[in-house]
Design an enzyme around this catalytic site. Structure first.
Site, mmCIF file in Angstrom:
data_model
loop_
_atom_site.group_PDB
_atom_site.id
_atom_site.type_symbol
_atom_site.label_atom_id
_atom_site.label_comp_id
_atom_site.label_asym_id
_atom_site.label_seq_id
_atom_site.Cartn_x
_atom_site.Cartn_y
_atom_site.Cartn_z
ATOM 1 N N GLU A 38 0.832 -1.211 0.000
ATOM 2 C CA GLU A 38 0.000 0.000 0.000
ATOM 3 C C GLU A 38 0.864 1.258 0.000
ATOM 4 O O GLU A 38 0.570 2.226 -0.692
ATOM 5 C CB GLU A 38 -0.933 0.009 1.223
ATOM 6 C CG GLU A 38 -2.099 -0.937 1.111
ATOM 7 C CD GLU A 38 -2.996 -0.635 -0.084
ATOM 8 O OE1 GLU A 38 -3.213 0.541 -0.389
ATOM 9 O OE2 GLU A 38 -3.470 -1.590 -0.725
ATOM 10 N N CYS A 193 -12.361 2.409 -15.944
ATOM 11 C CA CYS A 193 -12.828 3.769 -15.651
ATOM 12 C C CYS A 193 -11.614 4.705 -15.526
ATOM 13 O O CYS A 193 -11.381 5.334 -14.500
ATOM 14 C CB CYS A 193 -13.658 3.774 -14.362
ATOM 15 S SG CYS A 193 -14.634 5.259 -14.191
ATOM 16 N N CYS A 203 -17.770 -2.065 -18.822
ATOM 17 C CA CYS A 203 -17.795 -1.864 -17.361
ATOM 18 C C CYS A 203 -18.984 -2.571 -16.714
ATOM 19 O O CYS A 203 -20.123 -2.438 -17.177
ATOM 20 C CB CYS A 203 -17.848 -0.369 -17.072
ATOM 21 S SG CYS A 203 -17.938 -0.009 -15.317
HETATM 22 S S1 SF4 Z 1 -19.751 3.106 -16.820
HETATM 23 FE FE1 SF4 Z 1 -18.023 2.349 -15.643
HETATM 24 S S2 SF4 Z 1 -16.251 3.034 -16.829
HETATM 25 FE FE2 SF4 Z 1 -17.998 4.239 -17.520
HETATM 26 S S3 SF4 Z 1 -17.955 6.056 -16.263
HETATM 27 FE FE3 SF4 Z 1 -19.323 4.626 -15.265
HETATM 28 S S4 SF4 Z 1 -18.036 3.575 -13.770
HETATM 29 FE FE4 SF4 Z 1 -16.673 4.560 -15.251
#
Ligand code: SF4
Length: 328
Positions: A38, A193, A203
């Site tokens: 960490e 992301c 995602c």
């Molecule tokens: S869908 Fe997933 S990758 Fe796209 S902005 Fe939202 S959390 Fe981020």
């Protein structure tokens, strides 16, 4: 299935398929190893930590006790190149504190409570949460930069406040499996992301994400201008050896380095310039060499000896410039 159950379920399924489960600090219960990872990962990429630092450090300091017993110089030497040396000094200091506190006949160990972890040098709120979640399987969220970005996008928050993000993180953490949930959140932030061009189509949170239409809008970037500091650095030579001093100030404390001077000596010869970007400022150093007739410093080293000392990246660049000037 409500949104929260859906989030936990799809994150866990995604992690089972795509998560970076092979990372060594994810395959151990050793709190010291997890703590070390960490701290190393605070300002450094996973690949760098994995390829060059994590294993050699543990080989040299396999336990908290071994770290506490080592001189600071040896710790800094193993940290050399990772930068942000305060991390290494705090790690060492905390190891000494834990060793002092150990009860006779037991090995020093980290406390499992967040309140106790935060009292140790170099362990902030996020690191304490990460150690609690990963080493002690506590049902708490972690909050590193990747997780913050996901939370901002999931909830369409342009200007996040730390307190609100922590509240959201606590509300969202999977209390049944905080380990997988937190590791998955970090991996989704690192691989999908991302700050630029997030891969929303891949995602697992896409169907519940409020920011997916314009993800890069969340969070808004704070504009920051980084000041430039100028320094004159004197590479002083005596008998073909170079003078170095061990730094005492807070910044780069304990590392060896060339001397900075207000005004270069008239007899010094300028050999070039090196620059280095720190988080809060950029450093530009004009470098001079000067041959002493009598030794006026306490410590002189050959370039080979310097390579065995713990020195900063800037001093490494200065040494390189000096060696280059000798070849020219
Ligand atoms: S869908 Fe997933 S990758 Fe796209 S902005 Fe939202 S959390 Fe981020």
């Amino acid at each position: 299935m409500n949104d929260l159950c859906f989030i936990h379920d799809s994150i866990a399924r995604w992690y089972a398929k795509e998560g970076r489960k092979e990372l060594p600090w994810r395959n151990t219960d050793n709190a010291y190893h997890i703590w070390l990872s960490e701290v190393m990962l605070q300002q450094t990429q996973v690949k760098t930590v994995l390829d060059r630092y994590y294993f050699p450090f543990l080989e040299r300091f396999p336990t908290i006790e071994a770290l506490a017993d080592a001189p600071l110089d040896a710790v800094l030497k193993r940290w050399e190149g990772l930068g942000y040396y305060t991390r290494a000094k705090n790690l060492h200091k905390a190891a000494m504190l834990l060793t002092q506190r150990q009860t006779r006949g037991t090995s020093p160990t980290l406390p499992s409570s967040i309140d106790e972890l935060i009292k140790l040098p170099g362990i902030g709120k996020n690191t304490a949460h990460a150690i609690a979640a990963f080493a002690f399987k506590k049902p708490v969220p972690v909050m590193e930069a990747n997780v913050k970005r996901i939370l901002c996008r999931l909830h369409a928050i342009e200007e996040p406040k730390d307190k609100n993000l922590w509240e959201l993180a606590y509300a969202q953490v999977d209390r049944n499996d905080p380990f997988v949930y937190n590791q998955a959140m970090m991996d989704i932030g690192a691989t999908l992301c991302t700050p630029k061009n997030p891969l929303c189509d891949a995602c697992p949170l896409e169907s519940v994400c409020r920011g997916k239409g314009e993800p890069e809008r969340y969070p808004q970037k704070k504009r920051r201008t980084v000041p430039t500091r100028e320094q004159h650095i004197m590479v002083t030579l005596y008998n073909d050896k170079l003078a170095l001093s061990q730094r005492r100030g807070r910044f780069l404390h304990g590392l060896w380095g060339f001397d900075a001077v207000e005004v270069p000596l008239c007899a010094a010869e300028e050999i070039g310039e090196v620059t280095h970007a720190y988080t809060h400022f950029k450093l530009r150093c004009k470098v001079y060499i000067y041959d002493e007739l009598e030794p006026a410093h306490d410590h002189y080293f050959t370039p080979e000896e310097i390579r065995k000392l713990a020195i900063s990246k800037v001093d490494e660049k200065i040494l390189k410039l000096y060696l280059h000037s000798c070849d020219a």
